[in-house]
Design an enzyme around this catalytic site. Structure first.
Site, short mmCIF file in Angstrom:
data_model
loop_
_atom_site.label_atom_id
_atom_site.label_comp_id
_atom_site.label_asym_id
_atom_site.label_seq_id
_atom_site.Cartn_x
_atom_site.Cartn_y
_atom_site.Cartn_z
N GLU A 123 -0.99 -3.64 0.69
CA GLU A 123 -1.82 -3.12 -0.22
C GLU A 123 -1.20 -1.71 -0.83
O GLU A 123 -1.55 -0.66 -0.93
CB GLU A 123 -3.01 -2.59 0.34
CG GLU A 123 -3.99 -3.70 0.59
CD GLU A 123 -5.47 -3.32 1.26
OE1 GLU A 123 -5.69 -2.29 1.47
OE2 GLU A 123 -5.89 -4.22 1.26
N GLU A 267 -6.80 -11.22 3.23
CA GLU A 267 -7.65 -10.44 4.20
C GLU A 267 -9.08 -10.54 3.70
O GLU A 267 -9.29 -10.63 2.58
CB GLU A 267 -7.56 -9.12 4.44
CG GLU A 267 -6.40 -8.55 5.28
CD GLU A 267 -6.21 -7.10 5.17
OE1 GLU A 267 -7.22 -6.48 5.30
OE2 GLU A 267 -5.21 -6.59 5.10
#
Length: 490
Positions: A123, A267
Site C-alpha cells: 500500500e 486483502e
C-alpha cells in the site's frame, strides 16, 4: 531436434495455453502475516494450508524459513517487498539483482517454492504516507523486472503493487470512480507496466473499516445478504459495499483506458475481536458471504460474469504484535487463532468442507499465571500496564471476548499473557508476589486464557512432544493435588 521432441511440442503448447486460461479463474488464498507473539512453526502452518486445500498464500516479506517450508508444497506464493526497501531497489540494479538471487531464484529450484508474484511495496500510495514511497515504486519495479529477466524468471514471476482503496475515489456513485488526482500520471504508468507484463491490479478492500469508521454506514450494506440501503447508480443497483468499492475501481481503470485490466483482491476480511462489530458471527457471515459471492462467478454490475482473478483473505492467523493504532481489532483478523485452531465454521469452497485445525502444534505445559487470591491487588495497576505493554491484552477492552470478567479476571488475564509470552519463566509470574502459577484453567465462558506455543521444539517431533505432555500432565495433577491440600479444600 529428435522426433520425440516434435511429438511433445503440441502437449507443451497445450499446457502453456491451459495455464494462461487458468489465470482468469477465481481462487481463494490467504495472507500469512508473522507479527505474532506466539509463532507456530512454518512446517505446521504449511501443513495447515495443505489440509485445508488452500492453493495460494500471500506473504509480506521473503522470510527464508517460510519459503523453505513452502518448498515442494505445490502452494502458489506471493512474496512481499516492504516499503522501506523500495528506495534501495529503485536506485540500484545490483541491489535488485541481489534481492532476486537471495530471495527468489534460490528457492525456485526443482521441487522448490512456487513463487508466482512479487508484491512491490505494501500500500505505498496510502495518503497517510504523504507520498514518501511513490517515487520509488516504478523504478524499483523496472529494476526487479530486469533482474528477473537475468534469472530467466520474468515470464513466470509477475510483479504487482498492493493498493489501498484510498488510491481511488468517487463523489457518490461507483460509476464516477477515478484515481486520486495526485496519482493519475503514476497510475497510468503503473497500469501500462502491469498490462505489458500480464499482471493484475492488486487492491485491498475492507468493508469492515467503512463500517467501523462511520456511524452512518448501513451495517447490512457491509455484508452479502442484501441491504435495505442499496446504492442506485443508473440502471445498476449495489446491495453490498464490496461490489460498490470494486466497481469504483473498475470505473477508475476505465477512465485511464484499462477497462479490461484483471483485478485481484490482495486483502479482504473481517476481525473477530476489538470492536462492537468485530465478532465471530459477523466474521463468519462476511467471509462466507464473500466466498460464495465470488465463486458464483456472478461478477459485479460493471463486470458481470467476471469475478476477481484471485482473492486473498486477511488473514490466516491472528497476529498479537500488530500495531493497535487503527484499533484493537488489528490483532484479530485470522480465520484461525494464533495456534491454527479454526475460530468458526467456514467453507472456503475448495472441496474440503469446513476448516480443519492445525496438527502437531507444540504447546507449552498446561499451566497459567493468575492473580494470587490471598494478596491485596490494589497495587496491581503498574504490573498490568507492564504486562499489557509487552503482551496482547486487547481482548480485555471494549468489544473483546474478555471484557466482562471483572477486575480480578483482568489482572489474571494480563499476568498470564505476559507469562506465556516469556515462555512460562517462573520469574515472569512474580509481579512482586501478586502472581501465582496454577494448573487449573482459569478461562471463563468465551474468554480463553491462552497457553503459549513452544517454538523451540521442532515440528514433527510428535512422539517426544507427546511424552513431554504426558509428563507435564502427571506433574500438573500432582501439583494441583498438593495445592488443593495446602489451601484446605480437601
Amino acid at each position: 531436434m529428435p522426433r520425440t521432441h516434435h511429438l511433445l511440442l503440441p502437449f507443451v503448447l497445450f499446457f502453456l495455453l491451459l495455464r494462461s486460461c487458468l489465470f482468469v479463474e477465481s481462487a481463494i488464498g490467504v495472507n500469512w502475516g508473522t507479527m505474532a507473539s506466539h509463532k507456530v512453526s512454518p512446517p505446521v502452518v504449511v501443513d495447515l494450508l495443505r489440509q485445508n486445500k488452500i492453493p495460494k498464500v500471500k506473504m509480506f516479506d521473503t522470510d527464508p524459513e517460510i519459503l523453505r517450508a513452502l518448498m515442494g508444497s505445490g502452494i502458489e506464493v506471493m512474496v512481499g517487498i516492504p516499503n522501506e526497501l523500495l528506495g534501495s531497489l529503485a536506485s540500484s540494479v545490483s541491489a535488485s539483482d541481489a534481492f532476486v538471487v537471495q530471495n527468489i531464484s534460490r528457492f525456485m529450484v526443482k521441487g522448490g517454492a512456487d513463487i508466482r508474484y512479487i508484491a512491490v511495496g505494501n500500500e505505498p500510495f496510502l495518503t497517510s504516507y504523504q507520498g514518501q514511497f511513490q517515487q520509488y515504486v516504478l523504478p524499483a519495479m523496472s529494476n526487479i523486472q530486469q533482474s528477473l529477466t537475468k534469472a530467466n524468471l520474468a515470464g513466470y514471476v509477475k510483479l504487482v503493487v498492493p493498493c489501498n482503496a484510498d488510491a481511488y475515489q468517487s463523489p457518490s456513485l461507483p460509476s464516477q470512480g477515478a484515481f486520486r488526482a495526485d496519482l493519475t500520471q503514476l497510475m497510468t504508468q503503473l497500469l501500462t507496466f502491469l498490462n505489458s507484463n500480464g499482471s493484475p491490479f492488486l487492491v485491498n478492500i475492507y468493508p469492515f473499516l467503512s463500517l467501523y469508521q462511520s456511524s452512518d454506514f448501513p451495517q447490512d450494506y457491509a455484508f452479502f445478504e442484501g441491504s435495505t440501503h442499496p446504492v442506485v447508480d443508473g440502471s445498476n443497483v449495489y446491495y453490498n459495499a464490496f461490489d460498490g468499492n470494486y466497481d469504483t475501481l473498475v470505473a477508475a481503470l476505465n477512465k485511464l483506458g484499462f477497462g479490461q485490466m484483471p483485478i485481484a483482491i490482495g486483502e479482504v476480511g473481517w476481525p473477530t475481536e476489538g470492536a462492537p462489530s468485530a465478532n465471530l458471527s459477523a466474521a463468519r457471515a462476511f467471509n462466507q458471504g464473500l466466498i460464495s459471492h465470488v465463486l458464483s462467478n456472478k461478477g459485479t454490475p460493471l463486470r458481470p460474469g467476471v469475478p476477481p482473478v484471485d482473492i486473498y483473505l486477511f488473514s490466516l492467523l491472528d497476529e498479537g504484535q500488530k500495531s493497535v493504532l487503527p484499533g484493537n481489532f488489528e490483532r484479530h483478523w485470522g480465520i484461525f487463532s494464533f495456534d491454527g485452531q479454526a475460530k468458526y465454521p467456514l467453507n472456503l469452497g475448495l472441496g474440503n468442507g469446513v476448516l480443519k485445525n492445525a496438527k502437531d502444534v507444540n504447546y507449552l505445559p498446561a499451566r497459567w499465571c493468575v492473580a494470587n487470591p490471598y494478596k491485596d491487588l490494589d497495587t496491581a495497576g503498574n504490573h498490568i500496564k507492564l504486562a499489557c505493554d509487552m503482551a496482547d491484552c486487547t481482548t480485555l477492552y471494549y468489544g473483546g471476548s474478555c471484557n466482562a470478567i471483572g477486575d480480578k479476571g483482568n489482572i489474571s488475564y494480563a499476568f498470564n499473557s505476559y507469562y506465556q509470552l516469556q515462555k512460562q519463566d517462573a520469574k515472569s509470574c512474580d509481579f512482586d508476589g501478586l502472581g501465582m502459577i496454577t494448573y487449573l484453567d482459569p478461562s471463563v465462558g468465551d474468554c480463553h486464557f491462552l497457553v503459549g506455543v513452544d517454538d523451540n521444539v521442532n515440528a514433527g517431533s510428535t512422539s517426544r512432544a507427546h511424552r513431554m505432555n504426558i509428563g507435564f500432565w502427571v506433574f500438573g495433577l500432582l501439583s494441583m493435588f498438593v495445592y488443593i491440600c495446602i489451601c484446605g479444600f480437601l
